[in-house]
Scaffold this active site. Sequence first.
Site, short mmCIF file in Angstrom:
data_model
loop_
_atom_site.label_atom_id
_atom_site.label_comp_id
_atom_site.label_asym_id
_atom_site.label_seq_id
_atom_site.Cartn_x
_atom_site.Cartn_y
_atom_site.Cartn_z
N PRO A 180 0.83 -1.21 0.00
CA PRO A 180 0.00 0.00 0.00
C PRO A 180 0.87 1.26 0.00
O PRO A 180 1.86 1.33 0.73
CB PRO A 180 -0.76 -0.12 1.33
CG PRO A 180 0.16 -0.90 2.21
CD PRO A 180 0.89 -1.86 1.32
N GLY A 181 0.51 2.22 -0.83
CA GLY A 181 1.18 3.52 -0.80
C GLY A 181 0.17 4.56 -0.39
O GLY A 181 0.14 5.06 0.74
N ARG A 182 -0.74 4.82 -1.32
CA ARG A 182 -1.80 5.81 -1.11
C ARG A 182 -2.57 5.55 0.18
O ARG A 182 -2.87 6.50 0.93
CB ARG A 182 -2.77 5.72 -2.30
CG ARG A 182 -3.89 6.73 -2.31
CD ARG A 182 -4.97 6.31 -3.32
NE ARG A 182 -4.38 5.80 -4.55
CZ ARG A 182 -4.11 6.54 -5.60
NH1 ARG A 182 -4.40 7.81 -5.62
NH2 ARG A 182 -3.56 5.99 -6.68
N TYR A 187 -5.64 12.68 -13.99
CA TYR A 187 -6.56 11.55 -13.82
C TYR A 187 -8.02 11.97 -13.64
O TYR A 187 -8.84 11.14 -13.31
CB TYR A 187 -6.21 10.74 -12.56
CG TYR A 187 -4.80 10.25 -12.43
CD1 TYR A 187 -4.22 9.46 -13.41
CD2 TYR A 187 -4.06 10.55 -11.28
CE1 TYR A 187 -2.92 9.00 -13.25
CE2 TYR A 187 -2.77 10.09 -11.13
CZ TYR A 187 -2.20 9.30 -12.11
OH TYR A 187 -0.94 8.84 -11.95
N CYS A 192 0.04 29.06 -16.08
CA CYS A 192 -0.43 29.59 -17.36
C CYS A 192 -1.04 28.46 -18.17
O CYS A 192 -0.44 28.00 -19.15
CB CYS A 192 0.72 30.22 -18.11
SG CYS A 192 1.47 31.52 -17.15
N GLU A 193 -2.21 28.02 -17.74
CA GLU A 193 -2.78 26.80 -18.31
C GLU A 193 -4.22 26.75 -17.82
O GLU A 193 -4.44 26.77 -16.60
CB GLU A 193 -1.97 25.63 -17.71
CG GLU A 193 -2.32 24.28 -18.17
CD GLU A 193 -1.59 23.89 -19.45
OE1 GLU A 193 -0.45 24.33 -19.66
OE2 GLU A 193 -2.20 23.16 -20.23
N TYR A 208 1.04 10.99 -4.03
CA TYR A 208 1.14 11.38 -5.43
C TYR A 208 0.91 12.87 -5.68
O TYR A 208 0.44 13.26 -6.75
CB TYR A 208 0.21 10.53 -6.30
CG TYR A 208 0.45 9.05 -6.11
CD1 TYR A 208 1.63 8.47 -6.57
CD2 TYR A 208 -0.45 8.25 -5.41
CE1 TYR A 208 1.88 7.12 -6.36
CE2 TYR A 208 -0.19 6.90 -5.19
CZ TYR A 208 0.98 6.35 -5.67
OH TYR A 208 1.24 5.02 -5.46
C1 LIG Z 1 2.15 2.18 -7.41
C2 LIG Z 1 2.42 0.83 -6.91
C3 LIG Z 1 2.00 0.48 -5.64
C4 LIG Z 1 1.23 1.40 -4.73
O1 LIG Z 1 0.01 1.77 -5.25
P1 LIG Z 1 -1.03 2.57 -4.29
O2 LIG Z 1 -2.17 2.84 -5.18
O3 LIG Z 1 -0.33 3.81 -3.86
O4 LIG Z 1 -1.34 1.68 -3.15
C5 LIG Z 1 2.30 -0.78 -5.17
N1 LIG Z 1 3.00 -1.65 -5.93
C6 LIG Z 1 3.43 -1.34 -7.17
C7 LIG Z 1 4.20 -2.34 -7.93
C8 LIG Z 1 3.15 -0.10 -7.70
O5 LIG Z 1 3.57 0.20 -8.93
#
Ligand SMILES: *Cc1c(COP(=O)(O)O)cnc(C)c1O
Length: 463
Positions: free
Chosen positions: A321-323, A364, A391-392, A421
Amino acid sequence: MSRSAHPAGPRHADVLPEGHYTAPPADLNVLDHKVWAQTVGRGADGVVTVGGVDVKTLAERHGTPAYILDEADFRARARAWRTAFGAEADVFYAGKAFLSRAVVRWLHEEGLNLDVCSGGELATALSAGMPAERIAFHGNNKSSEEIRRAVEAGVGRIVLDSFQEIVRVAHIAQSLGKRQKVQIRITVGVEAHTHEFIATAHEDQKFGIPLAGGQAAEAVRRALQLDGLELIGIHSHIGSQIFDMSGFEVAAHRVVGLLKDIRDEHGVELPEIDLGGGLGIAYTSDDDPREPHEIAKALTEIVSRECDAARLRTPRISVEPGRAIVGPTAFTLYEVGTVKPLEGLRTYVSVDGGMSDNIRTALYDAEYSVALVSRSSSAEPMLARVVGKHCESGDIVVRDAFLPADLAPGDLIAVPATGAYCRSMASNYNHVLRPPVVAVKDGESREIVRRETEEDLLRLDVG
Ligand SMILES: *Cc1c(COP(=O)(O)O)cnc(C)c1O
């Protein structure tokens, strides 16, 4: 700053233009914790605080725009993922969502591992003391130099993304006298229910080796033959901002199917599978994300059920997990510069940042919410579009949102759920300086990434 009323803009009672909004909320002063970080609240004076510090103080100390990150919330979310998956699984935080040395230290302290996908991310992770064996190295076109540094550092795994890379990593590892642990990233033909540009497991895309047509099986065959590689598992990442677990279910089914084929062909049971990241968060009150413990339960159940059916030992699971960890922990604090009502349309609210600090809306079509945070207001809601200073005309931060009709230059507004992000995709478009990331905790604020300066810009301009 005067708060003279501007000419009447559109009100909710008027005919509203098309857009992604429903009715305005009953009370614009209320902050929904679905989208705001845990310690955010509105004080009795109407000023919003986070981590015990009010936003006016934060704006004075650190300037605007600024990403304000709730450190306690970040740690709590990281811990919730760690706890939910327990000792039988690994949680790799996806560094691309937002990475800094402070974040690396927090992750280390909370027991998480880390995904990196470039030499720069690897350098950040190592310089902040993340043990190399807890780092996974990703990417569809890692350079030989990046691979060499990763192998030399002793990263826990490299995730192989192509046939060329299988050979490249094997050669580099062998030349360094090492055997590198690797996973093979496959595409399982699942299209996650999300925006096309961020869906990554259907086959017509750059990542991974397709399961279809036997390509993934061939990649496994080659990796198993090379002395420089120790194949430890199969990797699948099906997309981003996903709410529906059924995509993971199909992916796990197919990954386990491949493990079974590998066992049948080679007599080897690979010990690990990685199901990627991509779990959705709430950007607006309409989104209903799942809790880490629900996700952990669903994923581990799916995998062990599939493995039982295939009579395989259940492999160690990892997720990325990132987001879902960093996204909800930060908001972007802006100062309002101009307020421009367009008769019969909406009111354009210009802030001191824009697409350089949040490209997701333009890239997105992402939806965000926004609130007036430097005071409360009992004015009626006006339909607003929050735009930047670039400027867009596509420089939009929040496409459709309601703000109080007495909004005026000098007010502070904040866009929640910008932890992921946003800073990591920030640019210098128009030579606008990238904002700082300010961590707030227990009444204290500190910059973990400082604001960019004109000197920083000019240092790169060596012509
Ligand atoms: C981007 C990515 C993630 C994380 O995605 P999230 O939407 O931020 O959870 C995990 N694994 C891989 C391989 C990714 O490219």
